[in-house]
Design a protein around this motif. Structure first.
Motif, PDB file in Angstrom:
ATOM      1  N   ASN A   1       0.829  -1.200   0.000  1.00 39.28           N
ATOM      2  CA  ASN A   1       0.000   0.000   0.000  1.00 39.28           C
ATOM      3  C   ASN A   1       0.863   1.249   0.000  1.00 39.28           C
ATOM      4  O   ASN A   1       2.038   1.212   0.379  1.00 39.28           O
ATOM      5  CB  ASN A   1      -0.949   0.018   1.210  1.00 39.28           C
ATOM      6  CG  ASN A   1      -0.207   0.115   2.524  1.00 39.28           C
ATOM      7  OD1 ASN A   1       0.258   1.177   2.908  1.00 39.28           O
ATOM      8  ND2 ASN A   1      -0.083  -1.013   3.216  1.00 39.28           N
ATOM      9  N   ILE A   2       0.259   2.345  -0.449  1.00 39.81           N
ATOM     10  CA  ILE A   2       0.854   3.672  -0.313  1.00 39.81           C
ATOM     11  C   ILE A   2      -0.194   4.564   0.333  1.00 39.81           C
ATOM     12  O   ILE A   2      -1.397   4.370   0.139  1.00 39.81           O
ATOM     13  CB  ILE A   2       1.311   4.259  -1.656  1.00 39.81           C
ATOM     14  CG1 ILE A   2       0.161   4.291  -2.669  1.00 39.81           C
ATOM     15  CG2 ILE A   2       2.493   3.491  -2.215  1.00 39.81           C
ATOM     16  CD1 ILE A   2       0.518   4.936  -3.989  1.00 39.81           C
ATOM     17  N   SER A   3       0.254   5.537   1.109  1.00 43.83           N
ATOM     18  CA  SER A   3      -0.689   6.393   1.810  1.00 43.83           C
ATOM     19  C   SER A   3      -0.090   7.777   2.000  1.00 43.83           C
ATOM     20  O   SER A   3       1.119   7.985   1.849  1.00 43.83           O
ATOM     21  CB  SER A   3      -1.069   5.786   3.169  1.00 43.83           C
ATOM     22  OG  SER A   3       0.078   5.654   3.995  1.00 43.83           O
ATOM     23  N   GLY A   4      -0.954   8.728   2.329  1.00 41.89           N
ATOM     24  CA  GLY A   4      -0.500  10.089   2.567  1.00 41.89           C
ATOM     25  C   GLY A   4      -1.448  10.828   3.490  1.00 41.89           C
ATOM     26  O   GLY A   4      -2.642  10.508   3.559  1.00 41.89           O
ATOM     27  N   LYS A   5      -0.920  11.805   4.199  1.00 42.47           N
ATOM     28  CA  LYS A   5      -1.706  12.602   5.129  1.00 42.47           C
ATOM     29  C   LYS A   5      -1.862  14.033   4.598  1.00 42.47           C
ATOM     30  O   LYS A   5      -0.886  14.681   4.228  1.00 42.47           O
ATOM     31  CB  LYS A   5      -1.029  12.647   6.503  1.00 42.47           C
ATOM     32  CG  LYS A   5      -0.960  11.303   7.206  1.00 42.47           C
ATOM     33  CD  LYS A   5      -2.339  10.834   7.637  1.00 42.47           C
ATOM     34  CE  LYS A   5      -2.253   9.572   8.474  1.00 42.47           C
ATOM     35  NZ  LYS A   5      -3.595   9.103   8.899  1.00 42.47           N
ATOM     36  N   LYS A   6      -3.103  14.499   4.546  1.00 47.33           N
ATOM     37  CA  LYS A   6      -3.384  15.868   4.129  1.00 47.33           C
ATOM     38  C   LYS A   6      -4.829  16.195   4.481  1.00 47.33           C
ATOM     39  O   LYS A   6      -5.722  15.357   4.294  1.00 47.33           O
ATOM     40  CB  LYS A   6      -3.166  16.030   2.625  1.00 47.33           C
ATOM     41  CG  LYS A   6      -3.362  17.456   2.129  1.00 47.33           C
ATOM     42  CD  LYS A   6      -3.034  17.570   0.648  1.00 47.33           C
ATOM     43  CE  LYS A   6      -3.190  19.002   0.172  1.00 47.33           C
ATOM     44  NZ  LYS A   6      -2.806  19.165  -1.254  1.00 47.33           N
ATOM     45  N   THR A   7      -5.077  17.386   4.999  1.00 51.65           N
ATOM     46  CA  THR A   7      -6.437  17.794   5.325  1.00 51.65           C
ATOM     47  C   THR A   7      -7.212  18.054   4.030  1.00 51.65           C
ATOM     48  O   THR A   7      -6.775  18.839   3.185  1.00 51.65           O
ATOM     49  CB  THR A   7      -6.438  19.055   6.195  1.00 51.65           C
ATOM     50  OG1 THR A   7      -5.701  18.789   7.391  1.00 51.65           O
ATOM     51  CG2 THR A   7      -7.861  19.465   6.544  1.00 51.65           C
ATOM     52  N   LEU A   8      -8.366  17.387   3.891  1.00 51.59           N
ATOM     53  CA  LEU A   8      -9.173  17.491   2.676  1.00 51.59           C
ATOM     54  C   LEU A   8     -10.606  17.856   3.022  1.00 51.59           C
ATOM     55  O   LEU A   8     -11.205  17.259   3.926  1.00 51.59           O
ATOM     56  CB  LEU A   8      -9.175  16.147   1.924  1.00 51.59           C
ATOM     57  CG  LEU A   8      -7.817  15.585   1.476  1.00 51.59           C
ATOM     58  CD1 LEU A   8      -7.989  14.161   0.956  1.00 51.59           C
ATOM     59  CD2 LEU A   8      -7.186  16.467   0.411  1.00 51.59           C
ATOM     60  N   ASN A   9     -11.170  18.821   2.290  1.00 48.93           N
ATOM     61  CA  ASN A   9     -12.594  19.107   2.474  1.00 48.93           C
ATOM     62  C   ASN A   9     -13.416  18.139   1.622  1.00 48.93           C
ATOM     63  O   ASN A   9     -12.857  17.291   0.919  1.00 48.93           O
ATOM     64  CB  ASN A   9     -12.911  20.568   2.136  1.00 48.93           C
ATOM     65  CG  ASN A   9     -12.568  20.925   0.686  1.00 48.93           C
ATOM     66  OD1 ASN A   9     -12.712  20.104  -0.221  1.00 48.93           O
ATOM     67  ND2 ASN A   9     -12.115  22.157   0.470  1.00 48.93           N
ATOM     68  N   SER A  10     -14.733  18.260   1.659  1.00 47.53           N
ATOM     69  CA  SER A  10     -15.589  17.294   0.973  1.00 47.53           C
ATOM     70  C   SER A  10     -15.382  17.304  -0.539  1.00 47.53           C
ATOM     71  O   SER A  10     -15.368  16.238  -1.180  1.00 47.53           O
ATOM     72  CB  SER A  10     -17.063  17.568   1.297  1.00 47.53           C
ATOM     73  OG  SER A  10     -17.428  18.893   0.926  1.00 47.53           O
ATOM     74  N   GLU A  11     -15.217  18.496  -1.138  1.00 42.67           N
ATOM     75  CA  GLU A  11     -14.990  18.560  -2.585  1.00 42.67           C
ATOM     76  C   GLU A  11     -13.668  17.916  -2.969  1.00 42.67           C
ATOM     77  O   GLU A  11     -13.569  17.179  -3.969  1.00 42.67           O
ATOM     78  CB  GLU A  11     -15.006  20.020  -3.064  1.00 42.67           C
ATOM     79  CG  GLU A  11     -16.355  20.702  -3.030  1.00 42.67           C
ATOM     80  CD  GLU A  11     -16.657  21.284  -1.652  1.00 42.67           C
ATOM     81  OE1 GLU A  11     -15.777  21.192  -0.762  1.00 42.67           O
ATOM     82  OE2 GLU A  11     -17.761  21.833  -1.482  1.00 42.67           O
ATOM     83  N   GLU A  12     -12.639  18.139  -2.173  1.00 47.33           N
ATOM     84  CA  GLU A  12     -11.323  17.551  -2.456  1.00 47.33           C
ATOM     85  C   GLU A  12     -11.354  16.037  -2.291  1.00 47.33           C
ATOM     86  O   GLU A  12     -10.738  15.306  -3.081  1.00 47.33           O
ATOM     87  CB  GLU A  12     -10.279  18.172  -1.540  1.00 47.33           C
ATOM     88  CG  GLU A  12     -10.000  19.640  -1.850  1.00 47.33           C
ATOM     89  CD  GLU A  12      -9.196  20.328  -0.771  1.00 47.33           C
ATOM     90  OE1 GLU A  12      -8.612  21.392  -1.050  1.00 47.33           O
ATOM     91  OE2 GLU A  12      -9.146  19.795   0.378  1.00 47.33           O
ATOM     92  N   GLN A  13     -12.074  15.563  -1.286  1.00 46.44           N
ATOM     93  CA  GLN A  13     -12.192  14.122  -1.100  1.00 46.44           C
ATOM     94  C   GLN A  13     -12.850  13.452  -2.302  1.00 46.44           C
ATOM     95  O   GLN A  13     -12.379  12.430  -2.796  1.00 46.44           O
ATOM     96  CB  GLN A  13     -12.996  13.826   0.168  1.00 46.44           C
ATOM     97  CG  GLN A  13     -12.306  14.206   1.453  1.00 46.44           C
ATOM     98  CD  GLN A  13     -13.186  13.956   2.658  1.00 46.44           C
ATOM     99  OE1 GLN A  13     -13.760  12.872   2.812  1.00 46.44           O
ATOM    100  NE2 GLN A  13     -13.325  14.957   3.530  1.00 46.44           N
ATOM    101  N   GLN A  14     -13.956  14.046  -2.781  1.00 43.50           N
ATOM    102  CA  GLN A  14     -14.650  13.453  -3.919  1.00 43.50           C
ATOM    103  C   GLN A  14     -13.797  13.494  -5.181  1.00 43.50           C
ATOM    104  O   GLN A  14     -13.749  12.518  -5.947  1.00 43.50           O
ATOM    105  CB  GLN A  14     -15.979  14.186  -4.158  1.00 43.50           C
ATOM    106  CG  GLN A  14     -16.829  13.607  -5.280  1.00 43.50           C
ATOM    107  CD  GLN A  14     -17.170  12.138  -5.072  1.00 43.50           C
ATOM    108  OE1 GLN A  14     -17.323  11.678  -3.931  1.00 43.50           O
ATOM    109  NE2 GLN A  14     -17.272  11.400  -6.166  1.00 43.50           N
ATOM    110  N   ALA A  15     -13.094  14.606  -5.395  1.00 44.55           N
ATOM    111  CA  ALA A  15     -12.228  14.715  -6.567  1.00 44.55           C
ATOM    112  C   ALA A  15     -11.096  13.696  -6.514  1.00 44.55           C
ATOM    113  O   ALA A  15     -10.738  13.089  -7.534  1.00 44.55           O
ATOM    114  CB  ALA A  15     -11.657  16.130  -6.664  1.00 44.55           C
TER     115      ALA A  15
END
Length: 256
Positions: A196-210
């Motif tokens: 797996n690969i993963s990353g941490k970043k704060t995302l709003n709802s629009e960014e999550q869906q995109a």
């Protein structure tokens, strides 16, 4: 595949190969007068930014065992033009074109020479390979809000391990008393992979869906299956499924 299962599998397969080799060697009665060891450098692997070495030891008149070690420092995608054509999707390629990866691998094998003796002539070699690939990619995706589009980047990193088995066809020549040339003609192998690969970043709802929509394009990647999770704190992409590869190379060896 669980990590402990992968490690146990490579150990078990290696023991099976060595046991078979010892069993055959026990049937050999003629003594070997020449030195029994070869160390080799696969200089052709440099084209793929890999450093590849092998140790081979004769255990019979026409039989040897070998173990190879390969490693590569983290670098960009080799032959990017060919990889882009293979993916054949501009959005997916733009998302992963800055991908960096490194790898390590260990490959035990047993060789059966078809000529007059060990270390010389055509051979076939069943083998197993345990590989680990580290990955680092600034994954880009587009976010559309209110009729405007902006590009965001999600830093992803992680690793994938693979366990494969295969059969190598090759030929080896004696160039001088101590120097040999080994041609790995073709070594197809097949097995399983996971990681797996993963990353941490704060995302709003629009960014999550995109980001979800963009990661869906990863299903176009060859040979691996993917699934992903996205939330307000970042993303994780799991890789699982079959893994295939080809061994090939040209090595110079020194007998001792």
């Amino acid at each position: 595949m669980k990590k402990n299962f992968t490690k146990n599998s490579i150990i078990l397969l290696t023991i099976m190969l060595l046991s078979a080799a010892v069993s055959v060697n026990a049937q050999e009665n003629k003594p070997e007068t020449e030195s029994k060891n070869l160390v080799k450098w696969n200089f052709a692997a440099l084209a793929l930014k890999n450093y590849s070495f092998q140790y081979e030891r004769a255990i019979g008149k026409k039989i040897s065992v070998a173990v190879g070690v390969r490693f590569a420092p983290k670098s960009g995608v080799p032959f990017p033009g060919q990889v882009e054509k293979l993916i054949d999707d501009e959005d997916t390629w733009n998302s992963i074109k800055d991908f960096k990866t490194g790898n390590t691998a260990i490959t035990p094998e047993i060789r059966f020479y078809m000529g007059k003796g060990v270390f010389r002539g055509f051979y076939v070699a069943p083998f197993v390979r345990y590989s680990k690939y580290t990955a680092e990619v600034p994954y880009t995706f587009d976010v559309e809000v209110g009729g405007t589009t902006r590009t965001e980047t999600m830093p992803l990193s992680g690793d994938v391990t693979a366990l494969t088995g295969g059969l190598l066809f090759g030929a080896q020549w004696k160039l001088s008393k101590l120097v040999y040339l080994d041609w790995w003609i073709l070594g197809p192998n097949y097995g399983t992979s996971s990681g797996n690969i993963s990353g941490k970043k704060t995302l709003n709802s629009e960014e999550q869906q995109a980001l979800r929509e963009s990661l869906e394009d990863l299903s176009d990647l060859p040979l691996v299956k993917t699934k992903y999770e996205v939330d307000g704190e970042g993303a994780k992409v799991d890789f699982d499924g079959p893994w295939a590869g080809l061994r090939a190379g040209l090595s110079v060896g020194f007998r001792f």
